[in-house]
Design an enzyme around this catalytic site. Structure first.
Site, short mmCIF file in Angstrom:
data_model
loop_
_atom_site.label_atom_id
_atom_site.label_comp_id
_atom_site.label_asym_id
_atom_site.label_seq_id
_atom_site.Cartn_x
_atom_site.Cartn_y
_atom_site.Cartn_z
N SER A 426 0.84 -1.20 0.00
CA SER A 426 0.00 0.00 0.00
C SER A 426 0.88 1.25 0.00
CB SER A 426 -0.90 0.01 1.24
OG SER A 426 -0.14 0.13 2.42
N SER A 517 0.26 8.35 11.29
CA SER A 517 -1.19 8.22 11.32
C SER A 517 -1.73 8.59 9.95
CB SER A 517 -1.80 9.13 12.41
OG SER A 517 -3.21 9.01 12.44
N ASN A 518 -2.47 7.67 9.34
CA ASN A 518 -2.91 7.84 7.96
C ASN A 518 -4.44 7.87 7.90
OD1 ASN A 518 -3.35 7.83 5.21
ND2 ASN A 518 -1.91 6.17 4.77
N GLY A 542 -2.16 12.50 4.61
CA GLY A 542 -3.43 12.73 3.94
C GLY A 542 -3.56 11.86 2.69
N HIS A 569 8.55 20.72 20.52
CA HIS A 569 9.58 21.75 20.43
C HIS A 569 10.64 21.63 21.52
CE1 HIS A 569 11.28 25.12 18.52
NE2 HIS A 569 10.17 25.73 18.15
N ASP A 573 13.60 21.17 16.71
CA ASP A 573 13.43 22.55 16.25
C ASP A 573 12.83 22.56 14.85
OD1 ASP A 573 14.50 23.60 18.60
OD2 ASP A 573 16.54 23.38 17.85
#
Length: 596
Positions: A426, A517-518, A542, A569, A573
């Site tokens: 995939s 995460s898809n 996405g 953070h 950076d």
């Protein structure tokens, strides 16, 4: 107690192989220790005589607590025991010494009262008398020190079955009160925040008490059950653990005894709670039954379970039919007018039960202009998701970097790979591989925030967010940078199936260094994800959209995918995150580079 695994915090003494007074040599097997991962053999690294054991079989010890003392014969270790255990382990040693000194029951009363019973042979009937209360003595002792329940041999506390578990729900008991329990037998099924797991017994005896009913919650290290000898007085133990809830041990028997006359005298009253148990609240069903129900489109709220504690099993799904369920409901309706047949208006009341469901259906449908809602209890998984993501969102300073990637070459490469690959690859597999290769080039992104230090991981373990009915699980593809696309695809598919079947184990979701995460398969163009601690970053993927792009001065159709990197953070950076995304972009736009 040594640390036998990287996540071990305590160990259970599965079995001692040496008794107090035995000679011990280097390399001899001292004991079997049950850790959070496996049961392991502990060998002695010194020679001498075993003078003290810090816990009995089945009891727990924290890492670095006193496990045993090996020294010279006759050496006084009482001060050493008191120093390391605060005096709490001294009774254990004393009890062990008493057991060795008095192996025969008849010797106990003689040693206990030699002056009051100078001729024990004339009192044969008196010997059983002190034996009867003997097993009851440990319980009052424990009530005097309720904090020592964890060290009582008969007590089983709710274990921590995952790194984030704070409480467990009893999915179902496999043993009832009074049943004989052996080591290795399944006691209960525990629903954690990640999966439903089987809890095996690590001791022999009789199940004397259950700390909760199916569907109820128990906090970690709270009283789960009591396993001991038949006839043992457990009131003091229950009172110490539950704060005076000892009478609860008699409630199951009383409720079962009271349920029978209520069922015969008032069938309608008994039928109502059964319907509530089936239709409302948490549904107790085996994983196979849930899978079959999903395949057949059967709503488990209307299936009556025939297993223990109303558990729905495979046979219930196979024999279920909506028509039979409705006929059972109509058969349960007539007892209502029979109970009211003493009144003169009985004939006029006959149609009333048949009309009752209609107003209920009308009320459910007629929600226009009325406030209506349903409330469901929060599952263990949802509680953990809420707690961990809230901690991440409000403690880690998030910032986000979004980039568009030309996926034309990836689309062509994937089509060619699938012609040769034994498994279907995939786009998510391609992204995972590209991320793994990029993390080796940007180790700061592959880091973890640990409070007072930052851990820069040299290995690449990528967590893959998998959606399930109850929430979200993140199984881990380990050492992803060293695996091929076919192997990655196979593992991800296996993890996804195991997650849906609730068969993931703690080792499957622990140890991630980066997460992806898809949501592209749902038509989502782009989104931002919350970092999965202790990881420093998470990549939100996405969908691939067909959009007009400019190539060589011309507007042509192209395949574009947007990705968003959420960064902590405190660790990463902006320039570091941007450089990582550029590497991912270059690998996906020229996929052959990551296959070399």
């Amino acid at each position: 107690m040594p640390r036998l695994s990287d996540t071990m915090t305590e160990g259970v003494i599965a079995a001692w192989h040496k008794n107090v007074g035995d000679t011990v040599k280097k390399g001899d097997l001292l004991a079997e220790i049950e850790t959070d991962k496996a049961t392991m053999e502990l060998e002695s690294y010194q020679e001498g005589v075993l003078l003290h054991r810090g816990a009995a079989d089945g009891q727990k010890l924290q890492v670095n607590d006193l496990l045993a003392i090996i020294g010279k014969q006759g050496e006084d270790v009482s001060a050493l025991v008191a120093e390391h255990s605060g005096g709490g382990a001294a009774p254990v040693e004393a009890e062990a010494a008493q057991e060795q000194a008095a192996p025969a029951p008849s010797a106990t009363p003689e040693a206990a009262a030699p002056q009051s019973q100078p001729a024990p042979q004339f009192q044969p009937a008196a010997a059983p008398a002190p034996e009867a209360p003997a097993p009851q003595q440990p319980a009052p002792a424990s009530s005097a020190a309720p904090l020592d329940l964890a060290n009582m041999e008969e007590v089983v506390l709710m274990p921590r079955l995952s790194d984030t578990m704070t409480e467990g729900v009893i999915a179902g008991w496999q043993k009832n009160v009074g049943d004989t329990v052996k080591k290795g037998e399944v006691l209960a099924e525990i629903e954690t925040d990640k999966a439903t797991m089987e809890l095996e017994s690590y001791k022999n005896g009789t199940l004397l008490y259950q700390g909760a009913k199916p569907g109820e919650k128990i906090q970690v290290n709270d009283l789960l059950c009591i396993i001991g000898e038949p006839g043992m007085n457990i009131d003091a133990i229950v009172a110490a653990a539950k704060g005076g809830a000892a009478p609860a041990t008699q409630q199951p028997a009383e409720t079962e005894a009271a349920a029978a006359p209520q069922a015969t005298a008032a069938p309608q009253a008994s039928a109502a709670p059964q319907q509530e148990v089936v239709n409302e609240g948490r549904i107790i069903a085996s994983p196979l039954a849930k899978k079959l129900a999903e395949e057949k489109g059967v709503d488990l709220r209307y299936v009556k379970g025939s297993g223990d504690n109303g558990r729905i099993v495979k046979q219930d799904i196979d024999s279920f039919s909506p028509a039979a369920a409705q006929s059972q409901a109509t058969e349960q309706a007539p007892p209502a007018p029979q109970a009211q047949s003493q009144q003169p208006a009985a004939p006029s009341q006959a149609p009333a039960p048949a009309a009752e469901p209609k107003p209920q259906a009308a009320q459910a449908a007629a929600g226009i202009g009325q406030v209506s809602f349903d409330e469901a209890p929060v599952s263990q998984m949802r509680k953990t998701i809420a707690r961990r993501l809230a901690e991440s969102k409000f403690s880690a300073p998030h910032f986000y970097l979004t980039m568009s990637i030309d996926m034309d070459s990836a689309v062509e490469t994937r089509a060619k790979l699938n012609e040769l690959s034994p498994v279907k690859i995939s786009f998510n597999d391609l992204v995972l591989k590209a991320v793994a290769v990029a993390l080796k080039q940007h180790p700061k992104v592959n880091s973890s925030w640990l409070g007072d230090k930052i851990r820069i991981n040299h290995h690449v373990n990528i967590g893959v967010a998998v959606a399930v009915d109850e929430g979200l699980l993140v199984p881990v593809v380990r050492f992803a940078d060293a695996k091929g696309l076919s192997q990655i695809s196979t593992e991800v598919k296996q993890f996804a199936q195991k997650a849906k079947d609730k068969k993931l184990q703690p080792a499957d979701w622990e140890g991630s260094t980066f997460t992806i995460s898809n949501l592209g398969m749902f038509g989502i163009d782009e989104f931002t994800a919350i970092i999965n601690p202790p990881d420093a970053c998470i990549l939100a993927i996405g969908g691939i959209a067909k959009v007009p792009v400019v190539k060589n001065g011309e507007v042509v159709p192209g395949n574009v995918m947007k990705v968003t990197l959420s960064c902590d953070h405190r660790v990463v950076d902006g320039a570091t995150g941007a450089a990582f995304l550029q590497t991912v972009k270059s690998l996906l736009e020229e996929p052959l580079r990551m296959l070399v």
